[in-house]
Design a protein around this motif. Structure first.
Motif, PDB file in Angstrom:
ATOM      1  N   ILE A  57       0.826  -1.204   0.000  1.00  0.00           N
ATOM      2  CA  ILE A  57       0.000   0.000   0.000  1.00  0.00           C
ATOM      3  C   ILE A  57       0.863   1.259   0.000  1.00  0.00           C
ATOM      4  O   ILE A  57       0.364   2.364   0.020  1.00  0.00           O
ATOM      5  N   GLU A  78      -3.576   0.181 -10.333  1.00  0.00           N
ATOM      6  CA  GLU A  78      -4.670  -0.760 -10.545  1.00  0.00           C
ATOM      7  C   GLU A  78      -4.225  -2.203 -10.283  1.00  0.00           C
ATOM      8  O   GLU A  78      -4.879  -2.966  -9.583  1.00  0.00           O
ATOM      9  N   THR A  81      -3.522  -2.850  -6.630  1.00  0.00           N
ATOM     10  CA  THR A  81      -4.775  -3.017  -5.897  1.00  0.00           C
ATOM     11  C   THR A  81      -5.307  -4.439  -6.083  1.00  0.00           C
ATOM     12  O   THR A  81      -5.714  -5.101  -5.124  1.00  0.00           O
ATOM     13  N   ALA A  82      -5.256  -4.905  -7.309  1.00  0.00           N
ATOM     14  CA  ALA A  82      -5.735  -6.259  -7.599  1.00  0.00           C
ATOM     15  C   ALA A  82      -4.853  -7.292  -6.904  1.00  0.00           C
ATOM     16  O   ALA A  82      -5.348  -8.310  -6.403  1.00  0.00           O
ATOM     17  N   ARG A  84      -3.231  -6.879  -4.043  1.00  0.00           N
ATOM     18  CA  ARG A  84      -3.587  -6.887  -2.616  1.00  0.00           C
ATOM     19  C   ARG A  84      -4.882  -7.667  -2.396  1.00  0.00           C
ATOM     20  O   ARG A  84      -5.012  -8.432  -1.452  1.00  0.00           O
ATOM     21  N   LEU A  85      -5.829  -7.441  -3.290  1.00  0.00           N
ATOM     22  CA  LEU A  85      -7.119  -8.115  -3.159  1.00  0.00           C
ATOM     23  C   LEU A  85      -6.932  -9.630  -3.119  1.00  0.00           C
ATOM     24  O   LEU A  85      -7.590 -10.330  -2.358  1.00  0.00           O
ATOM     25  N   PHE A  90      -5.505  -7.644   6.103  1.00  0.00           N
ATOM     26  CA  PHE A  90      -5.063  -6.603   7.030  1.00  0.00           C
ATOM     27  C   PHE A  90      -5.754  -6.732   8.387  1.00  0.00           C
ATOM     28  O   PHE A  90      -6.953  -6.997   8.455  1.00  0.00           O
ATOM     29  N   PHE A  92      -5.861  -4.296  12.000  1.00  0.00           N
ATOM     30  CA  PHE A  92      -5.402  -3.008  12.520  1.00  0.00           C
ATOM     31  C   PHE A  92      -5.562  -2.939  14.027  1.00  0.00           C
ATOM     32  O   PHE A  92      -6.370  -3.644  14.619  1.00  0.00           O
ATOM     33  N   LEU A 113     -15.525  -7.668  -2.719  1.00  0.00           N
ATOM     34  CA  LEU A 113     -14.627  -6.888  -3.580  1.00  0.00           C
ATOM     35  C   LEU A 113     -14.108  -7.755  -4.722  1.00  0.00           C
ATOM     36  O   LEU A 113     -13.894  -7.279  -5.832  1.00  0.00           O
TER      37      LEU A 113
ATOM     38  N   ILE B 300      -9.618   1.756   3.989  1.00  0.00           N
ATOM     39  CA  ILE B 300      -9.500   0.326   4.276  1.00  0.00           C
ATOM     40  C   ILE B 300      -9.976  -0.496   3.086  1.00  0.00           C
ATOM     41  O   ILE B 300      -9.335  -1.472   2.684  1.00  0.00           O
ATOM     42  N   LEU B 301     -11.083  -0.049   2.493  1.00  0.00           N
ATOM     43  CA  LEU B 301     -11.564  -0.749   1.296  1.00  0.00           C
ATOM     44  C   LEU B 301     -10.495  -0.706   0.216  1.00  0.00           C
ATOM     45  O   LEU B 301     -10.246  -1.689  -0.483  1.00  0.00           O
ATOM     46  N   LYS B 302      -9.853   0.452   0.087  1.00  0.00           N
ATOM     47  CA  LYS B 302      -8.811   0.600  -0.918  1.00  0.00           C
ATOM     48  C   LYS B 302      -7.636  -0.336  -0.613  1.00  0.00           C
ATOM     49  O   LYS B 302      -7.129  -1.006  -1.507  1.00  0.00           O
ATOM     50  N   ALA B 303      -7.232  -0.366   0.661  1.00  0.00           N
ATOM     51  CA  ALA B 303      -6.126  -1.242   1.049  1.00  0.00           C
ATOM     52  C   ALA B 303      -6.496  -2.692   0.769  1.00  0.00           C
ATOM     53  O   ALA B 303      -5.694  -3.465   0.254  1.00  0.00           O
ATOM     54  N   MET B 304      -7.754  -3.054   1.077  1.00  0.00           N
ATOM     55  CA  MET B 304      -8.168  -4.449   0.903  1.00  0.00           C
ATOM     56  C   MET B 304      -8.347  -4.815  -0.563  1.00  0.00           C
ATOM     57  O   MET B 304      -8.562  -5.986  -0.877  1.00  0.00           O
ATOM     58  N   GLY B 305      -8.309  -3.819  -1.445  1.00  0.00           N
ATOM     59  CA  GLY B 305      -8.330  -4.157  -2.858  1.00  0.00           C
ATOM     60  C   GLY B 305      -9.472  -3.561  -3.667  1.00  0.00           C
ATOM     61  O   GLY B 305      -9.755  -4.042  -4.755  1.00  0.00           O
ATOM     62  N   ALA B 306     -10.116  -2.510  -3.134  1.00  0.00           N
ATOM     63  CA  ALA B 306     -11.128  -1.824  -3.940  1.00  0.00           C
ATOM     64  C   ALA B 306     -10.408  -0.801  -4.796  1.00  0.00           C
ATOM     65  O   ALA B 306      -9.688   0.041  -4.271  1.00  0.00           O
ATOM     66  N   ASN B 307     -10.581  -0.891  -6.123  1.00  0.00           N
ATOM     67  CA  ASN B 307      -9.900   0.097  -6.959  1.00  0.00           C
ATOM     68  C   ASN B 307     -10.749   1.362  -7.079  1.00  0.00           C
ATOM     69  O   ASN B 307     -11.901   1.412  -6.640  1.00  0.00           O
ATOM     70  N   ASN B 308     -10.141   2.377  -7.673  1.00  0.00           N
ATOM     71  CA  ASN B 308     -10.813   3.674  -7.768  1.00  0.00           C
ATOM     72  C   ASN B 308     -12.143   3.586  -8.503  1.00  0.00           C
ATOM     73  O   ASN B 308     -13.105   4.258  -8.145  1.00  0.00           O
ATOM     74  N   PRO B 382      -3.821   4.521   0.490  1.00  0.00           N
ATOM     75  CA  PRO B 382      -4.283   3.422   1.349  1.00  0.00           C
ATOM     76  C   PRO B 382      -3.434   3.319   2.604  1.00  0.00           C
ATOM     77  O   PRO B 382      -3.848   2.744   3.604  1.00  0.00           O
TER      78      PRO B 382
END
Ligand SMILES: Nc1ncnc2c1ncn2[C@@H]1O[C@H](COP(=O)(O)OP(=O)(O)OP(=O)(O)O)[C@@H](O)[C@H]1O
Ligand SMILES: [Mg+2]
Lengths: 239, 388
Positions: A57, A78, A81-82, A84-85, A90, A92, A113, B300-308, B382
């Motif tokens: 990240i 992009e 991000t994919a 990481r998905l 994570f 916290f 997601l 958090i959604l972005k970190a977990m893999g939600a793209n823009n 993120p």
């Protein structure tokens, strides 16, 4: 088997106004699959920055960091991000569960997601919640759960899509000693399955003994690697 | 699809903000719908009389006439001149003027008197409620419009506190000291002037009106088939010096006059503009702070893999939902008021274009809001997820 994480000479600075604050000053580190690796060190030494680079990240400025052999810096935003998905979970310090969603819905997010059907995702989320001991709280909202229970939900959320790497920043520091211990036991029992790697940043010396290895950081560097808390204390007492 | 359920729950879960946003959009669309429909209502009232008179192809008048109520009388001989123009099938006189009616209780009420050609009764009211148009041929006959009969011309009740009694067929009025007998009640499109409308024959109107050299207000002409209205209008103008307009032209002339010479468009334009700004302010502000509240979760959604793109769709869905619920509520209230106001003095005209414009305006607000918050979400690192 190749390393889960492979960092070489990783540097990272933050721009604050006109000056640059160096946060990582040449990190070289390998973390193996199936390993619980802890990162410890004084406040401001760069633990969170390092774990952010490891989790994909944050991009390092210099050096190389491969995660399961992939160089995330060469990827587009992009693609990262994919990545990481698919590969990263994570956990916290502040749990960070979405307040308006039930425990099961929170846990289902990584699956949603990834495009899974809602019902299918909820069934899987319920299953994972049972594994972390929250079978009775599937429909509870975060506000109705204790800190330890919320962290269990967060762990379930990090696990649900079966990623190969899980990163945690201070997962126990908001919890009392007993609960923190239970959470760590859960990590060892449920999270560290197969070849999954687990990186935990912590200040909490009470949980050091759950680690396979401990990386001690200071001033943006990993200054030594210990295999047990005793080793650490030995060295600390020597100073 | 499941993520969108999450997006909706995040939105609705934040109850206070959700209601504030819906309220903002509802208020905006209420203001826009209501002000536009009152504006259109007023504007269509200015041409109500032309609307009610579909028979003639051409309205012939003094060239200086600026709008339908701006009567500049013509000499009677002009009628014969117009009849003599080639292509005119028929031409009839019309009287339109304000006369004072004396009510049974001794008070006076100014009325808008329409004098129809005795032979054809062209330009009569569109709908008769009681009696018939032909009854105008009876001695001293007049037809009164429903709103006037029930309102300004209604007779006082038996006691001061009892309700007023509507004017009915058989009642007698005094118009400029002349006896007039109500022979019918009609429904006319409301005009800009809220005075009662009294229809009678042209010759009787001449008798009612104060003696003047010229009394002919308009000449209504029909164009013979095979001739174009435009050509005949031109011929009328050449041969008589009068202006001849088709109904749409005359409506346009009247509406333009009101647009140019009254504060109506500016006032309503300002109200609509203000409504829009209020909407942008309330909705934009609330949504923005909703996004800021959710920044941590979006991160958090972005970190977990939600793209823009996905985050954009989620936010768009949230604003669209607010937009739909809010504008539905606002337009619903506006439509309700317009239904309730149907028989009142209020001018409401709600053609389909108004909701369309309102929806466009709310969509614009939604879009502005979305785009403004998106910049923040897209630039979201993120990395913030690990910060305290
Ligand atoms: N976003 C940022 N902008 C500027 N400087 C930053 C930022 N994040 C961290 N730093 C700086 O980088 C250095 C390392 O920070 P980091 O958060 O990685 O430390 P840490 O070891 O996690 O500390 P703590 O134990 O207090 O969480 C610190 O000097 C910090 O002030
Ligand atoms: Mg930290």
């Amino acid at each position: 088997m190749s390393a889960a994480i492979q960092c070489r000479d990783v540097t990272k600075s933050y721009a604050t106004g006109t000056t640059m604050t160096p946060a990582l000053q040449g990190i070289t580190l390998e973390i193996q699959p199936g390993e619980l690796f802890m990162l410890v060190g004084p406040s401001g030494c760069g633990k969170t920055t390092l774990i952010s680079v490891i989790a994909g990240i944050l991009s390092q400025d210099g050096g190389m960091c491969r995660i399961f052999g992939e160089d995330l810096k060469s990827m587009s935003d992009e693609e990262r991000t994919a990545f990481r998905l698919r590969n990263v979970g994570f956990v916290f310090q502040a749990y960070n569960l979405i307040p308006s969603l039930t425990a099961a819905e929170n846990v289902s997010i990584p699956l949603l997601l990834a495009g899974h059907d809602r019902n299918e995702a909820l069934i899987r989320a319920n299953e994972v919640l049972r594994h972390v001991g929250l079978g009775a709280k599937l429909e509870a909202k975060p506000a109705e759960l204790s800190g330890g229970q919320q962290q269990r939900v967060a762990i379930a959320r990090a696990l649900v899509h079966n990623p190969r790497l899980i990163v945690c920043d201070e997962p126990t520091s908001a919890l009392d000693h007993t609960t923190g211990g239970e959470i760590m036991a859960l990590f060892r029992r449920e999270v560290l399955k197969g070849d999954r790697a687990l990186v935990i940043v912590t200040h909490d010396s009470r949980i050091f003994h759950y680690a396979d290895r401990i990386g001690v950081m200071d001033d943006g560097r990993v200054v030594r690697i210990a295999h047990s808390p005793d080793e650490l204390e030995l060295e600390t007492s020597k100073d | 699809m499941g993520v969108y359920v999450i997006a909706l729950k995040m939105l609705i879960g934040n109850r206070g903000k959700f209601y504030a946003m819906v309220f903002g959009v509802a208020l905006t669309s209420l203001i826009i719908t209501q002000q536009s429909s009152i504006f259109l209502g007023l504007m269509s009232r200015t041409v109500g009389f032309i609307f009610d008179t579909p028979q003639p192809d051409l309205w012939v008048m003094d060239p200086k006439v600026q709008f339908v109520d701006d009567v500049k009388p013509l000499q009677d001989t002009k009628l014969f001149q117009v009849r003599g123009v080639e292509g005119v099938e028929w031409a009839v006189p019309l009287y339109k003027g304000a006369l004072r009616a004396r009510l049974p209780n001794g008070t006076f009420q100014t009325c808008n008197v329409i004098g129809l050609d005795d032979a054809t009764l062209v330009a009569g009211p569109p709908t008769m409620i009681d009696g018939s148009l032909a009854d105008l041929r009876r001695a001293d006959g007049v037809i009164v419009d429903e709103a006037g009969a029930n309102g300004k011309l209604a007779k006082p009740g038996a006691t001061p506190t009892s309700p007023r009694v509507p004017l009915r067929v058989g009642d007698v009025l005094e118009l400029n000291d002349n006896r007039a007998v109500v022979v019918g009640i009609a429904r006319a499109t409301r005009t800009f002037q809220s005075q009662p409308v009294i229809y009678t024959t042209y010759s009787r109107a001449m008798r009612f009106a104060p003696r003047e050299r010229k009394l002919l207000s308009f000449i209504l002409a029909k164009v013979r088939s095979g001739y174009s209205s435009r050509d005949v209008a031109l011929q009328i103008n050449r041969q008589t010096g009068l202006a001849a307009y088709t109904a749409p032209q005359f409506k346009g002339l009247t509406i333009r006059y009101f647009m140019r010479n009254t504060g109506i468009p500016i006032n309503f334009g300002m109200a609509v503009g203000l409504g829009f700004l209020v909407g942008v302010a309330i909705v934009g502000q609330t949504f923005f702070s909703f996004i800021v509240d959710n920044m941590r979760y979006l991160g958090i959604l972005k970190a977990m893999g939600a793209n823009n793109r996905l985050l954009f769709h989620m936010i768009l869905l949230q604003t669209v939902l607010v937009g739909i619920v809010g504008s539905g509520l606002g337009m619903g209230i506006a439509a309700l008021t317009s239904i309730l106001a149907k028989n009142s003095e209020l001018a409401f005209y709600l053609p389909w274009q108004v909701p369309v414009v309102t929806v466009l305006a709310t969509s614009l607000i939604t879009l502005i809001t979305t785009v403004a918050s998106l910049r923040k979400v897209f630039s979201l690192e993120p990395g913030i997820v690990f910060r305290g």
